[in-house]
Design a protein around this motif. Structure first.
Motif, PDB file in Angstrom:
ATOM      1  N   THR A 156       0.836  -1.208   0.000  1.00 13.23           N
ATOM      2  CA  THR A 156       0.000   0.000   0.000  1.00 13.23           C
ATOM      3  C   THR A 156       0.867   1.252   0.000  1.00 13.23           C
ATOM      4  O   THR A 156       0.613   2.209  -0.755  1.00 13.23           O
ATOM      5  CB  THR A 156      -0.930  -0.006   1.230  1.00 13.23           C
ATOM      6  OG1 THR A 156      -1.785  -1.142   1.136  1.00 13.23           O
ATOM      7  CG2 THR A 156      -1.773   1.248   1.294  1.00 13.23           C
ATOM      8  N   ASP A 188      -5.137  -0.961  -5.302  1.00 14.00           N
ATOM      9  CA  ASP A 188      -4.639  -1.564  -4.060  1.00 14.00           C
ATOM     10  C   ASP A 188      -5.634  -2.618  -3.604  1.00 14.00           C
ATOM     11  O   ASP A 188      -6.738  -2.294  -3.175  1.00 14.00           O
ATOM     12  CB  ASP A 188      -4.458  -0.471  -2.998  1.00 14.00           C
ATOM     13  CG  ASP A 188      -3.709  -0.987  -1.775  1.00 14.00           C
ATOM     14  OD1 ASP A 188      -3.127  -2.090  -1.847  1.00 14.00           O
ATOM     15  OD2 ASP A 188      -3.720  -0.276  -0.752  1.00 14.00           O
ATOM     16  N   GLU A 189      -5.250  -3.868  -3.725  1.00 14.24           N
ATOM     17  CA  GLU A 189      -6.086  -5.006  -3.331  1.00 14.24           C
ATOM     18  C   GLU A 189      -7.504  -4.911  -3.882  1.00 14.24           C
ATOM     19  O   GLU A 189      -8.474  -4.890  -3.131  1.00 14.24           O
ATOM     20  CB  GLU A 189      -6.152  -5.108  -1.796  1.00 14.24           C
ATOM     21  CG  GLU A 189      -4.763  -5.043  -1.181  1.00 14.24           C
ATOM     22  CD  GLU A 189      -4.460  -6.199  -0.261  1.00 14.24           C
ATOM     23  OE1 GLU A 189      -5.173  -7.221  -0.321  1.00 14.24           O
ATOM     24  OE2 GLU A 189      -3.499  -6.069   0.508  1.00 14.24           O
TER      25      GLU A 189
HETATM   26 MG   LIG Z   1      -2.182  -2.700   2.052  1.00 13.12          MG
END
Ligand SMILES: [Mg+2]
Ligand SMILES: Nc1ncnc2c1ncn2[C@@H]1O[C@H](COP(=O)(O)OP(=O)(O)OP(=O)(O)O)[C@@H](O)[C@H]1O
Lengths: 230, 405
Positions: free
Chosen positions: A49, A170-171
Motif C-alpha cells: 500500500t 490496491d487489493e
Molecule cells: Mg495494504
C-alpha cells in the motif's frame, strides 16, 4: 522493451510513530513499462500500500523520487497534484468507493466531467466502457443497487474511461469472494490486452497473483523477486 | 456542475437530518419575517396614532421655545410661514397653536390647566383632536368664548356640558387675563389628552385673551407619510430661510416617547440576534457531522483528482442549497403570517398602554425588509458557518481519510 510509464527512483518511506521508526519501503527502484499488467505481492505489512500511495502521489516519499509522464509527481502539491492525478492516474480501491449519490453512468463520467470533456465524447466513451465491463443496461442504477463485484466493475470503468497513463489498484479483489475476484482480474487482464492500458495492482492472494504478467514480490519494503511471466 | 449535482443530491441523503436543519432555518426565517413585519406594522401604527393625535410629524417654533416654553416666544407671521410650509413636497397640512398655562375655576373647584388655542378648520385637517370629542361638539369656526375640555379636567372641576369655566392667567402685555368660557365639548378617554387637564379654544379667542396679537407658539405639520419626516425637516428649513425659527421632527419634540420606542425595537433585534446564533450553532453542528461522516468520501474524491477548491465548494453548496430551500419555505410561511396579521391583527385581551395610547390590536406590515432581511440573515449565516468545515474538508489528506472508517 517498451517505454517506461513510471519510474521509482530510490524511494524510501519511513513512518515515525511514538519514537518508533517503521521502514515501510527501503531504497526501492522499479520501472513500470507501458502495457504491463503487474502484481505487487507480498505478505501483510510488506509495504504494498505504501508503495502504491507513493507512486500515485497520495503519499510523499521520505527519500527518492517518482517520475510519471515526464514529471516528478513526488514533488507536486495542491491543485497541480490534483489535476495531474486526474489526468494521468486511474484508481481502483479495495472498497470500491463509488460516489453514492451518483448513478453508474455519472460515476463513470465523473473524471471526464472534471476534465471538461464534451457531452458527445463522454456518451460514446461511457457506452463503450459499459459494454467492455459487462454492465450494459445498469447505467441508471445507484451503487447501493449493485453487488460488490458489479461495483468494482464500475470502479474499473471509472478508472479506465479517462484514459490515464496507468491504473493503480490496491487489493482490488480483497472485498470480493475468490470466484468474483478471479473473474474481475480476468476482465482487467482482457482490458489490458485489448487496450494496452497499464495496470499495477497489489494482492496477497496467490490465485490473483498468478494472473499477473509481471510479478513483483515485496518483503520488508524491498523487492524480493521481480519476474515476468507468460 | 457535477459538484453542484452531488451537493444537491447529498441534501436528500439524510432526509431526517436535512429536514431538521432545514426546519430550524425555515422557522428562523419565518419568525424573523413576522417579527420585522410586526415591528414595522406595530410601530408604524403607533407612530401614526401618536403623531396624528396632536403632535404632527414636524413642528415649527420660535428658536428656544421647545427648551423653555414662554408665552413671549411667538411666530408672528403664521400665515406666511404656513404658506411656505404648504408648498414643500409631501406636506399634507399644517395647524397653528397657542399655548399657556392657566388657573381654572368652576363653582368651588380650582385646578391648573393647559390652554390650547387652535384653528378649528386647520386642526381638523391635521390632527384627530376634533374627532376625540366624545360628548358635545367641537369648537365653532367663528371665534367665540367656547371651550372643549379634557375628560380629566371635567372630572376635576366636576363640570358638565354647557357649564361655565373661568380661566385666569397672565397676558403677554403683563395684565391679568380673566374670562368666562362655555364648555361645548369633552374629549374622550383615549389619547394623550386623557391624562392631562387641557382646555381647547379658538386660536383667535386665545390670542385676544392673552393679548398676543397675531402670534402663535407652534405650527404642527402633517405629512403624507411619516417615514418622510427626517427628509422633509430639511426641505422645510430651506423653504423658510428663517434662522429665528426652529424646525423639529416628532422624534425631537417627543424625544421621551421616541427613546422608549427605540429601546423596544432594539429588544426585537436582540431576539433576532440570539435566534441567529442558535441557528448558526445548529447548522454548524450539522455541517461538522457531515464532514466527519464523509471523511472517507472526500478522501476518495480528492484521490480521483478533485481539486481542494472543488471540495470546499461542495460543502458550501450543500449548506447553501439547504438554506435556500429553507428560506423559500420560511419566507412563504412568514409572509403568509404577516399578511394574516396585517388583515386581522392580533386582538389583545388586555389593551396595552404605550405613551398614553391604548392598543387593543397589533397589526403587521408587509415591507420589503421583512421579506429580504430574514432571507439575507439565514443565507449569510449558512454561508459563514459552512466556511470553516469546508476548509477542513478541502484539506483532508486522502491516505489518512481512506484509512479511517
Ligand atoms: Mg495494504
Ligand atoms: N500511517 C502509518 N503510520 C505508521 N506506520 C505505518 C503507516 N502505514 C503503514 N505503516 C506501516 O508500514 C508498513 C507497511 O505497511 P503497508 O500498509 O504498506 O503494508 P501492506 O503490504 O499494504 O500490508 P497489507 O497487506 O496488510 O495491506 C507496515 O509495517 C505498517 O504497519
Amino acid at each position: 522493451m517498451s517505454e517506461a510509464v513510471i519510474e521509482i527512483q530510490g524511494v524510501s518511506k519511513i513512518y515515525r510513530a511514538d519514537e518508533v521508526e517503521v521502514h515501510a519501503v527501503r531504497s526501492l527502484n522499479l520501472t513500470i513499462n507501458a502495457g504491463e499488467f503487474t502484481a505487487i505481492a507480498g505478505p501483510s505489512g510488506s509495504g504494498k500500500t505504501t508503495l502504491l500511495n507513493v507512486m500515485s502521489g497520495l503519499d510523499t516519499p521520505t527519500a527518492g523520487r517518482v517520475l510519471l509522464a515526464g514529471k516528478y509527481i513526488s514533488e507536486m502539491k495542491g491543485s497541480e497534484l490534483s489535476d495531474f492525478r486526474r489526468d494521468h492516474i486511474g484508481f481502483i480501491f479495495q472498497s470500491y468507493n463509488l460516489i453514492p449519490v451518483l448513478t453508474v453512468k455519472e460515476n463513470i463520467e465523473y473524471i471526464m466531467l472534471l476534465q471538461g470533456i464534451g457531452e458527445d465524447e463522454r456518451r460514446d466513451r461511457v457506452a463503450s466502457i459499459l459494454k467492455r465491463v459487462g454492465l450494459e443496461g445498469m447505467e441508471g442504477r445507484l451503487p447501493k443497487q449493485l453487488s460488490g463485484g458489479q461495483q468494482q466493475r464500475v470502479a474499473v470503468a471509472r478508472a479506465m474511461v479517462s484514459r490515464p497513463d496507468i491504473i493503480l489498484a490496491d487489493e482490488p479483489t480483497a472485498n470480493l469472494d475468490s470466484h468474483t475476484g478471479a473473474s474481475l482480474l480476468d476482465m482487467m487482464r482482457e482490458l489490458n490486452e485489448k487496450s494496452g492500458m497499464t495496470f499495477v495492482f497489489s494482492t496477497h492472494d496467490n490465485m490473483i497473483m498468478q494472473r499477473a504478467r509481471r510479478l513483483v514480490l515485496l518483503k520488508d519494503g524491498e523487492i524480493d523477486r521481480d519476474e515476468v511471466r507468460g | 456542475m457535477i459538484i453542484l449535482k452531488i451537493a444537491f443530491r447529498n441534501i436528500f441523503r439524510h432526509k431526517k437530518r436535512s429536514a431538521l436543519t432545514g426546519l430550524m432555518m425555515a422557522g428562523g426565517c419565518a419568525l424573523f419575517a413576522l417579527s420585522i413585519g410586526m415591528v414595522d406594522g406595530g410601530y408604524g401604527n403607533l407612530i401614526d396614532m401618536f403623531t396624528r393625535d396632536h403632535t404632527g410629524h414636524i413642528q415649527v417654533h420660535k428658536k428656544g421655545y421647545l427648551d423653555k416654553p414662554s408665552i413671549y416666544s411667538t411666530i408672528d407671521n403664521p400665515d406666511s410661514v404656513g404658506k411656505k410650509i404648504q408648498s414643500v413636497a409631501h406636506v399634507q397640512s399644517w395647524a397653528p397653536r397657542v399655548y399657556t398655562p392657566a388657573l381654572a375655576f368652576a363653582g368651588k373647584k380650582t385646578t391648573n390647566v393647559r390652554v390650547v388655542g387652535i384653528d378649528p378648520i386647520r386642526e381638523a385637517r391635521t390632527t384627530r383632536i376634533k374627532y376625540k370629542v366624545d360628548i358635545g361638539r367641537f369648537i365653532s369656526e367663528a371665534p367665540l368664548n367656547e371651550a372643549v375640555i379634557s375628560d380629566r379636567l371635567a372630572r376635576l372641576l366636576k363640570i358638565d356640558l354647557n357649564g361655565e369655566i373661568a380661566l385666569i392667567t397672565q397676558g403677554a402685555d403683563g395684565s391679568i387675563a380673566n374670562e368666562l368660557f362655555t364648555v361645548v365639548g369633552i374629549t374622550g378617554k383615549s389619547g394623550e389628552t386623557s391624562g392631562t387637564s387641557t382646555c381647547y379654544m379658538h386660536i383667535k379667542t386665545a390670542q385676544d385673551f392673552l393679548s398676543l396679537g397675531g402670534g402663535v407658539h407652534e405650527i404642527a405639520v402633517v405629512l403624507t407619510d411619516q417615514a418622510l419626516t427626517m427628509k422633509t425637516v430639511g426641505l422645510i428649513k430651506s423653504a423658510l430661510q428663517d434662522p429665528s425659527l426652529e424646525v423639529d421632527p416628532w422624534q425631537v419634540v417627543e424625544s421621551q416617547f421616541y427613546r422608549a420606542m427605540k429601546a423596544d425595537i432594539k429588544g426585537s433585534w436582540y431576539t433576532i440576534v440570539i435566534f441567529t446564533i442558535i441557528i448558526a450553532v445548529g447548522v454548524l453542528n450539522t455541517v461538522l457531522m457531515i464532514i466527519l461522516e464523509r471523511t472517507r468520501e472526500f478522501g476518495v474524491l480528492k484521490a480521483l483528482g478533485t481539486r481542494p477548491l472543488q471540495i470546499f465548494m461542495l460543502i458550501v453548496y450543500e449548506t447553501v442549497f439547504l438554506a435556500v430551500l429553507s428560506i423559500i419555505i420560511g419566507t412563504a410561511v412568514g409572509m403568509s403570517a404577516n399578511w394574516w396579521f396585517h388583515e386581522y391583527g392580533i386582538t389583545l385581551a388586555n389593551p396595552i398602554e404605550y405613551g398614553g395610547y391604548f392598543f387593543d390590536t397589533i397589526t403587521a406590515k408587509i415591507t420589503l425588509r421583512s421579506l429580504v432581511l430574514p432571507a439575507m440573515i439565514i443565507f449569510g449565516t449558512a454561508l459563514i458557518v459552512s466556511i470553516w468545515p469546508a476548509i477542513r474538508a478541502a484539506r483532508i489528506i486522502p491516505v489518512k481519510a481512506m484509512r479511517s472508517n
